[in-house]
Design a protein around this motif. Sequence first.
Motif, PDB file in Angstrom:
ATOM      1  N   ALA A  51      10.602  16.098  78.225  1.00 13.19           N
ATOM      2  CA  ALA A  51      11.653  16.725  77.426  1.00 13.19           C
ATOM      3  C   ALA A  51      11.155  17.051  76.025  1.00 13.19           C
ATOM      4  N   VAL A  52      10.351  16.165  75.444  1.00 10.79           N
ATOM      5  CA  VAL A  52       9.799  16.415  74.110  1.00 10.79           C
ATOM      6  C   VAL A  52       8.853  17.611  74.146  1.00 10.79           C
ATOM      7  N   ARG A  53       8.005  17.686  75.180  1.00 10.43           N
ATOM      8  CA  ARG A  53       7.085  18.821  75.291  1.00 10.43           C
ATOM      9  C   ARG A  53       7.866  20.132  75.460  1.00 10.43           C
ATOM     10  N   SER A  54       8.924  20.096  76.230  1.00 13.07           N
ATOM     11  CA  SER A  54       9.737  21.298  76.403  1.00 13.07           C
ATOM     12  C   SER A  54      10.428  21.679  75.092  1.00 13.07           C
ATOM     13  N   ALA A  55      10.942  20.676  74.375  1.00 10.41           N
ATOM     14  CA  ALA A  55      11.620  20.962  73.107  1.00 10.41           C
ATOM     15  C   ALA A  55      10.651  21.533  72.074  1.00 10.41           C
ATOM     16  N   ARG A  56       9.413  21.066  72.089  1.00  8.20           N
ATOM     17  CA  ARG A  56       8.419  21.610  71.151  1.00  8.20           C
ATOM     18  C   ARG A  56       8.194  23.099  71.388  1.00  8.20           C
ATOM     19  N   MET A  57       8.144  23.496  72.651  1.00  9.19           N
ATOM     20  CA  MET A  57       7.923  24.908  72.944  1.00  9.19           C
ATOM     21  C   MET A  57       9.104  25.753  72.485  1.00  9.19           C
ATOM     22  N   TRP A  58      10.325  25.244  72.733  1.00 11.97           N
ATOM     23  CA  TRP A  58      11.500  26.007  72.300  1.00 11.97           C
ATOM     24  C   TRP A  58      11.627  26.027  70.785  1.00 11.97           C
ATOM     25  N   SER A  59      11.207  24.978  70.119  1.00 11.53           N
ATOM     26  CA  SER A  59      11.220  25.001  68.650  1.00 11.53           C
ATOM     27  C   SER A  59      10.197  26.001  68.125  1.00 11.53           C
ATOM     28  N   LEU A  60       9.056  26.145  68.820  1.00 15.12           N
ATOM     29  CA  LEU A  60       8.067  27.146  68.428  1.00 15.12           C
ATOM     30  C   LEU A  60       8.633  28.552  68.580  1.00 15.12           C
ATOM     31  N   ILE A  61       9.355  28.776  69.682  1.00 13.47           N
ATOM     32  CA  ILE A  61       9.977  30.094  69.888  1.00 13.47           C
ATOM     33  C   ILE A  61      10.986  30.385  68.779  1.00 13.47           C
ATOM     34  N   ALA A  62      11.797  29.374  68.425  1.00 15.01           N
ATOM     35  CA  ALA A  62      12.777  29.562  67.351  1.00 15.01           C
ATOM     36  C   ALA A  62      12.080  29.820  66.018  1.00 15.01           C
ATOM     37  N   ALA A  63      10.969  29.119  65.765  1.00 13.78           N
ATOM     38  CA  ALA A  63      10.237  29.321  64.508  1.00 13.78           C
ATOM     39  C   ALA A  63       9.657  30.726  64.424  1.00 13.78           C
ATOM     40  N   VAL A  64       9.130  31.221  65.540  1.00 11.75           N
ATOM     41  CA  VAL A  64       8.594  32.593  65.561  1.00 11.75           C
ATOM     42  C   VAL A  64       9.693  33.603  65.259  1.00 11.75           C
ATOM     43  N   GLN A  65      10.880  33.375  65.839  1.00 12.65           N
ATOM     44  CA  GLN A  65      11.998  34.282  65.577  1.00 12.65           C
ATOM     45  C   GLN A  65      12.376  34.278  64.095  1.00 12.65           C
ATOM     46  N   VAL A  66      12.459  33.088  63.497  1.00 13.37           N
ATOM     47  CA  VAL A  66      12.816  33.004  62.080  1.00 13.37           C
ATOM     48  C   VAL A  66      11.751  33.672  61.217  1.00 13.37           C
ATOM     49  N   LEU A  67      10.493  33.438  61.549  1.00 16.60           N
ATOM     50  CA  LEU A  67       9.394  34.026  60.765  1.00 16.60           C
ATOM     51  C   LEU A  67       9.435  35.550  60.825  1.00 16.60           C
ATOM     52  N   LEU A  68       9.575  36.101  62.008  1.00 15.23           N
ATOM     53  CA  LEU A  68       9.568  37.552  62.148  1.00 15.23           C
ATOM     54  C   LEU A  68      10.804  38.190  61.518  1.00 15.23           C
ATOM     55  N   ARG A  69      11.950  37.503  61.609  1.00 15.36           N
ATOM     56  CA  ARG A  69      13.131  38.035  60.930  1.00 15.36           C
ATOM     57  C   ARG A  69      12.922  38.069  59.420  1.00 15.36           C
ATOM     58  N   GLY A  70      12.268  37.020  58.896  1.00  7.86           N
ATOM     59  CA  GLY A  70      11.972  37.005  57.468  1.00  7.86           C
ATOM     60  C   GLY A  70      11.024  38.118  57.060  1.00  7.86           C
ATOM     61  N   VAL A  71       9.996  38.352  57.881  1.00 10.56           N
ATOM     62  CA  VAL A  71       9.044  39.439  57.588  1.00 10.56           C
ATOM     63  C   VAL A  71       9.755  40.784  57.583  1.00 10.56           C
ATOM     64  N   LEU A  72      10.637  41.012  58.567  1.00  7.36           N
ATOM     65  CA  LEU A  72      11.371  42.277  58.635  1.00  7.36           C
ATOM     66  C   LEU A  72      12.276  42.442  57.422  1.00  7.36           C
ATOM     67  N   LEU A  73      12.956  41.367  57.026  1.00  2.66           N
ATOM     68  CA  LEU A  73      13.857  41.451  55.881  1.00  2.66           C
ATOM     69  C   LEU A  73      13.090  41.734  54.595  1.00  2.66           C
ATOM     70  N   ILE A  74      11.973  41.064  54.400  1.00  2.00           N
ATOM     71  CA  ILE A  74      11.161  41.289  53.191  1.00  2.00           C
ATOM     72  C   ILE A  74      10.658  42.729  53.152  1.00  2.00           C
ATOM     73  N   THR A  75      10.223  43.229  54.295  1.00  2.92           N
ATOM     74  CA  THR A  75       9.726  44.612  54.355  1.00  2.92           C
ATOM     75  C   THR A  75      10.832  45.592  53.989  1.00  2.92           C
TER      76      THR A  75
END
Length: 612
Positions: free
Chosen positions: A246-270
């Motif tokens: 469960a921890v390994r699965s949660a880490r992957m989903w947290s990575l997906i969420a982090a990528v989404q937040v990062l890319l949304r931030g990049v788009l907003l800054i641009t």
Amino acid sequence: MQIQDLPYPDPGVPDARSGPRFLWWLFRNQLSGQLRALAWGLLHFFAVASLPFCVGIGVQAAVDRSGSRLALAGGLLALACAGNAVGDTFLHRAAVTNWITAAARVQQVLARRAAVMGSVLTRRVAAGEVMAVSTGDVEKIGWFVEALSRFTAAVLTIVAVCVGLLVLQPALGVIVVVGVPLLALAVLPLLPHATRRADAQREKAGRATELASDTVAGLRVLRGIGGEELFLDRYRHASQDLRHAAVRSARMWSLIAAVQVLLRGVLLITVVCYGVHLARAGRIAVGELITVYSSVMLLAYPLRHFEEIAMAYSFSRPSATRAARVLSLERATDTSGAPPAAPPTGDLYDPVTGLLAPAGRLTAVVCGDPDAAGRLAERLGGHAASAARDGSVLLGGVPLDELPLDSARGAVLVQDKDPVLLSGTLRELLDVPASGAVGAREALEAAQCEDVLAALVQGAAAASDPMDALITERGRSLSGGQRQRLSLARSLVTDPEVLVLDEPTSAVDSHTEARVAQGLRALRAGRTTVVFASSPLLLDRADQVVFLHDGAVVAVGGHRELVRTEPRYRAVVAREDRDDLKDVEDLRSLDDLDGLNGLNGLEELEEIEETA
């Protein structure tokens, strides 16, 4: 379909060819609910998406000192807030309704399949997996089916916002139109890894559930042999494995969420940097810049549904696959779609072993292999998976697998070695489909349940009437012999045309067993009864005894006759490889009960010992 209308009168025939096909079948059967959720979702998302345009109009009106446009912006903003509130409220209601009704439909089709498969189900699929499918998997399947309508509404809203930004401000709109799809699709490379980890977590969860159910079911036996700590250690290890998965699965989903937040931030800054540049150059108004900025900010809300639908599908796909695997199981004699037919009567004949149980008589079957006896009992009830391959059991010359399921089960009832007592009152336990010819009191008396009734009345859940006494789950508060006799009473109340009993008194003492044998014979007079047993007390009460060896009938006759003439029968009945103490008690009880003439019970035992 509303929640108050559940359960479904007819949940339908599921498409169990694969997990995705099963999910699509559920979606199609909820089309009206999905469209309702889509409509409310569009109202909600469009109201949210219109807020930046209202704010942009208001800011620009303030800059231009236009009171009429400022009032217009205020009215539009109020209308958008009202639409947001109404849409969000009814979207939530529609979404929860879709979730619950989808889960209820899955549970109903699973329950129907379990009823059709009967005891064969847990031999084809592990009990832990069946439990996982009917609990956690049902919720995950309902989650994905419910999320589809919200995801569709989010996609349509994003498309509308992108088109609106292109029309309002093409320079910034192009950036948004290019960046949003990249943002939505950025998680695709990570999804296979997340799905594999989710599958591993689900597999370990099924294993842990199976260990837990097995340990709880056998806790009394485990305590008797001092093995509870061993099984608890196994469960602890399985639980820790599940936690790590469960921890390994949660880490992957947290990575997906982090990528989404990062890319949304990049788009907003641009968008902000380029928008400020255009505003300083005088190419866009301040209100338009605020509108584009606010729209990109609020797009994060519908974009979250891309992440949710990916997570829901990753969790629901293996759940749907497991559910489809259970639903695709077929009973060899599954003729549930056939029209109702009257149960046949006559002799019960098994062409595989050559067993013939004459109509209206009590037939005892002796088999040296308990597992083979259990398989034969299943065959006699039409439950065995090999019936179609080896040939069906005949009742009155009619194959059981050609009968509708209801007719076959109404004609032949099989009580296995470990029957289950459901929690509830004794009255509810004995409230089963029955012919009405045998009452509950008669059945309890024939099964020698007087001490059981007394124990129920004096127990923790005491009641003035024994029929209102509560029975705990699986009858855990009762002894093994008491559970056996209550199960026998339930079978006797049913009063089927043919009753098959597999070792119905194996946990009962000799004197009680003798009285049960006498009550069973008296109550089932004129009805066909087949009893698998090796106790001389039961065998001596039978009209005929059939001895099976190596899967075939080798001798038929009375108990005393077979003891004299068939050495292999003597070896099974006398249990030559065990302690003969119970046989001595059985034979003495026979002498006391019947006043045997001719061969005395103790002389019979001496003859058996001399032969051995």
